[in-house]
Design a protein around this motif. Structure first.
Motif, PDB file in Angstrom:
ATOM      1  N   LEU A 295       0.824  -1.215   0.000  1.00 54.05           N
ATOM      2  CA  LEU A 295       0.000   0.000   0.000  1.00 54.05           C
ATOM      3  C   LEU A 295       0.859   1.266   0.000  1.00 54.05           C
ATOM      4  O   LEU A 295       0.547   2.238  -0.687  1.00 54.05           O
ATOM      5  N   ILE A 296       1.947   1.256   0.767  1.00 53.48           N
ATOM      6  CA  ILE A 296       2.808   2.430   0.854  1.00 53.48           C
ATOM      7  C   ILE A 296       3.452   2.742  -0.496  1.00 53.48           C
ATOM      8  O   ILE A 296       3.629   3.908  -0.866  1.00 53.48           O
ATOM      9  N   LEU A 297       3.796   1.704  -1.238  1.00 54.12           N
ATOM     10  CA  LEU A 297       4.433   1.923  -2.544  1.00 54.12           C
ATOM     11  C   LEU A 297       3.449   2.425  -3.590  1.00 54.12           C
ATOM     12  O   LEU A 297       3.841   3.112  -4.541  1.00 54.12           O
ATOM     13  N   GLU A 298       2.183   2.104  -3.437  1.00 54.40           N
ATOM     14  CA  GLU A 298       1.204   2.324  -4.504  1.00 54.40           C
ATOM     15  C   GLU A 298       1.121   3.768  -5.001  1.00 54.40           C
ATOM     16  O   GLU A 298       1.052   3.998  -6.211  1.00 54.40           O
ATOM     17  N   PRO A 299       1.129   4.787  -4.153  1.00 57.27           N
ATOM     18  CA  PRO A 299       0.967   6.158  -4.669  1.00 57.27           C
ATOM     19  C   PRO A 299       2.232   6.778  -5.253  1.00 57.27           C
ATOM     20  O   PRO A 299       2.209   7.941  -5.653  1.00 57.27           O
ATOM     21  N   HIS A 300       3.347   6.041  -5.319  1.00 55.58           N
ATOM     22  CA  HIS A 300       4.635   6.693  -5.557  1.00 55.58           C
ATOM     23  C   HIS A 300       5.330   6.205  -6.831  1.00 55.58           C
ATOM     24  O   HIS A 300       6.548   5.988  -6.845  1.00 55.58           O
ATOM     25  N   GLY A 301       4.573   6.086  -7.900  1.00 56.53           N
ATOM     26  CA  GLY A 301       5.155   5.614  -9.141  1.00 56.53           C
ATOM     27  C   GLY A 301       6.313   6.460  -9.642  1.00 56.53           C
ATOM     28  O   GLY A 301       7.333   5.935 -10.091  1.00 56.53           O
TER      29      GLY A 301
END
Length: 549
Positions: free
Chosen positions: A355-361
Motif C-alpha cells: 500500500l505504501i508503494l502504490e501512490p509513488h510511481g
C-alpha cells in the motif's frame, strides 16, 4: 532528506515473512501493463474459429512498436474425470502458445497438433511460451448459463473465485524445445523478468472472457447477454502452482537479490519522504479501500491462511481508523510502516508495504528496470580467495543458521530431487523414502555450516582453489557463499530441508513478484492464485488515457 536504511535480509528473507508477501506496483504484470499502455499496444482477433460448444482455435495478435506477438489458443473437449490441477495430468480444457510473429495456416495446423500435447509436443524457436488451463467447471457453467438467459452472473459468487479458467503450467525459457531466453532478452518489451509469460496470461484472460461470451451467444443468439464490463475487469486468470516452482528463489540467487533489493529500495525511498501530498493520500486511501474489498472476498480452506486473512481484515480496519493521524506525522509513510511493524500481523505488515508503494510511481517505478540479473558471473568461483577469508564470510552471512542442529532428524527431514517423469523438483522425506542419494544442492544452511567446518581444518592462508582441488564436493557451497557475501538478499534465511518447511511460503513470495493475489494454499506444497484480476484488459490499453498507476 535523510535516507532510511533498507530492511535487512535477516528480517526480509525469513520464510514466515516470505509467506505473507503481497504484490506491489513493481510486480511483473504491473510493469507489463504500464509499458503496454504507454506504448499503446493494439490487440486484434486474427482468427476466431470456435464451434457452438466453444471448441476450436483462436489467434490474438498483439502489435507492439517493434514487433507482433500472437497467442494461439486451442479449446478441446475434456471428460470431467480427466480434469486435474496436477502436473501429471495428460489432458486439459485449453492449451496455448505465445508465438513470435503472426502464424500462418501451416503454423496454426502444426501447433494444433502439438500444443494440446504440451510436454509431449514438438516446438520451434518461434514458440516463446507454452501454457495450458482448465475451466473452473461449475462457475464457468453457471456464468455461461446466466449469460445465455440474458442475465449477469451472481457477482458475489463470481468475485469470490475471481477467475473462470485456471492455468496449471506456463512454461518459458527454452523448456521442451521452445525459444531460449537469450533469443528475446534484448527486446525491450520482454527484457524484464517473466514478461513473455505475463503477456501470455494477460491474453489468456481475454480468451477466457470471449470464450464464455461465445458459448452463451451460441446457446441463445437472440437473447444472450455479454459479461458486464466491470465483471470482465474484475476477473483474472487462476493458477495452480506447486513444488516445481518452489526452488526457483534458491537456484537463482542473483535474480532473487535483484527482486528483493528493488522492492526494499522502493520502500526505503518512500519511507524517507518528508510529507504526504494530497494526491498520494488519495491514492493510498483508494488502494486501501480496494484491498479491504479484496480481503473481504478472500476465501481459503487452509486454516492457517484463513486465520491470517481474518487478522489482516482486522488490521486494515485499524489502519483505516488511524490513517489521518499517521499521515499527519513527520515522515508519514515511515510512521505508517513503523505503526504496522509494531501492531500488525506479518500478513498486514507486508500488505502495508504494498500500500505504501502504490501512490509513488514517479519515485520508484524506474526500479523495475533493475529487477533482472546476468547470472553467468555467479557461476565463477574466486579461487584466489584464501580459506580464512571465506570461512569468516560464511560465519557472517550464515550466522542465522548457527543454531540449527543438523544432527537432529527434524532438521534434516527432507531432500529435494528432480522427478525423472516430469523433470521438475520434488520434495522427499529423507527417513521414509528412497532417493536421498539424488539430492539436489538446495540445503543451503546445512551445506554452509559443513563448508565452514571443512575450512576450519585448512590453513587460513591456503587458497580456495587449492582447497577445491582436494575437496571438489564443496564447490557448489563455495560458489554460493561468495555470491551471498556480495548480494545479501540472495539467500532465504531458513532451513530448506527441515520438517517444518512449508514450500508454499517460497511459492507465495515468488508469485507476489509476478503480481498474484488471492493466495489459497491447498496443502503445504501447492496453492492457487489469481493473476490480472482488477487490472485493465489488454484490448483496452491502446485507448486508455495516460498511464495506469
Amino acid at each position: 532528506m535523510t535516507a532510511i536504511a533498507l530492511r535487512p535480509p535477516e528480517v526480509v528473507m525469513r520464510l514466515q515473512r516470505l509467506g505473507a508477501a503481497h504484490p506491489t506496483r513493481l510486480s511483473f504484470l504491473r510493469q507489463l501493463i504500464r509499458r503496454a499502455t504507454r506504448e499503446r499496444w493494439r490487440v486484434r482477433k486474427h482468427l476466431f474459429d470456435l464451434d457452438d460448444h466453444g471448441f476450436g482455435r483462436v489467434v490474438y495478435a498483439v502489435e507492439t512498436p517493434a514487433r507482433t506477438y500472437s497467442l494461439v489458443a486451442f479449446s478441446t473437449p475434456l471428460d470431467d474425470e480427466k480434469r486435474s490441477d496436477r502436473v501429471i495430468a495428460q489432458a486439459w480444457d485449453t492449451s496455448y502458445v505465445l508465438y513470435d510473429g503472426l502464424p500462418d495456416a501451416a503454423d496454426i495446423a502444426r501447433l494444433e497438433a502439438n500444443a494440446p500435447l504440451q510436454e509431449a509436443g514438438r516446438y520451434t524457436s518461434r514458440e516463446l511460451v507454452l501454457a495450458r488451463a482448465n475451466k473452473s467447471v461449475r462457475l464457468f457453467e453457471d456464468v455461461a448459463t446466466a449469460l445465455a438467459q440474458g442475465q449477469q452472473p451472481d457477482e458475489e459468487q463470481l468475485l469470490g473465485v475471481g477467475y473462470l479458467l485456471r492455468t496449471t503450467a506456463v512454461y518459458g525459457n527454452g523448456k521442451f524445445g521452445i525459444a531460449d531466453r537469450d533469443e528475446i532478452a534484448a527486446r525491450p518489451e520482454l527484457a524484464g523478468s517473466f514478461q513473455a509469460e505475463m503477456l501470455t496470461v494477460w491474453l489468456i484472460r481475454s480468451f477466457t472472457l470471449d470464450l464464455v461470451d461465445h458459448i452463451a451467444h451460441c446457446r441463445n443468439p437472440a437473447g444472450a447477454a455479454r459479461l458486464a464490463p466491470d465483471l470482465r475487469r474484475a476477473l483474472g486468470v487462476g493458477n495452480a502452482t506447486g513444488l516445481g516452482m518452489a526452488p526457483f528463489l534458491v537456484r537463482h540467487p542473483l535474480l532473487t537479490h535483484s527482486w528483493f533489493l528493488a522492492r526494499e529500495t522502493a520502500l526505503a525511498r518512500v519511507r524517507a519522504e518528508p510529507q504526504a501530498g494530497e494526491a498520494e493520500r488519495d491514492a493510498f486511501s483508494n488502494a486501501l479501500t480496494d484491498l479491504r474489498r479484496r480481503v473481504a472476498r478472500w476465501h481459503s480452506d487452509d486454516s492457517r491462511q484463513a486465520a491470517a486473512t481474518r487478522l489482516l481484515a482486522d488490521d486494515l480496519d485499524t489502519l483505516t481508523e488511524s490513517l489521518d493521524q499517521l499521515l499527519a506525522k513527520p515522515r508519514p509513510w515511515d510512521a505508517l510502516y513503523r505503526f504496522a511493524e509494531d501492531h500488525f500481523s506479518l500478513e498486514a505488515q507486508e500488505a502495508c508495504v504494498s500500500l505504501i508503494l502504490e501512490p509513488h510511481g514517479a519515485l520508484i517505478d524506474e526500479l523495475g528496470d533493475t529487477m533482472k540479473a546476468d547470472e553467468t558471473p555467479g557461476h565463477t568461483v574466486d579461487g584466489g580467495m584464501n580459506c580464512g577469508s571465506l570461512r569468516h564470510a560464511l560465519l557472517d552471512c550464515y550466522s542465522w543458521a548457527a543454531d540449527i542442529d543438523f544432527a537432529h532428524p527434524a532438521a534434516n527431514a527432507r531432500f529435494w530431487y528432480v522427478s525423472a517423469e516430469k523433470l521438475e523438483p520434488r520434495l522427499g522425506e529423507r527417513f521414509e523414502e528412497d532417493g536421498a542419494e539424488l539430492e539436489q544442492p538446495l540445503a543451503t544452511a546445512r551445506d554452509a555450516l559443513g563448508l565452514a567446518a571443512a575450512l576450519a581444518q585448512e590453513p587460513s592462508s591456503a587458497s580456495v582453489a587449492d582447497f577445491l582441488l582436494r575437496r571438489p564436493e564443496w564447490r557448489h557451497a563455495v560458489r554460493r557463499a561468495q555470491i551471498v557475501a556480495k548480494f545479501p538478499y540472495a539467500e532465504i534465511h531458513d532451513n530448506m530441508i527441515g520438517a517444518e518447511l512449508r514450500p508454499v511460503d517460497i511459492l507465495r513470495a515468488k508469485l507476489a513478484f509476478f503480481g498474484a493475489r488471492s493466495f489459497d494454499p491447498r496443502s503445504d506444497r501447492w496453492l492457487r492464485i489469481a493473476l490480472f484480476s482488477g487490472e485493465p484488459l489488454i484490448e483496452d490499453v491502446a485507448t486508455m488515457a495516460g498511464e495506469p498507476a
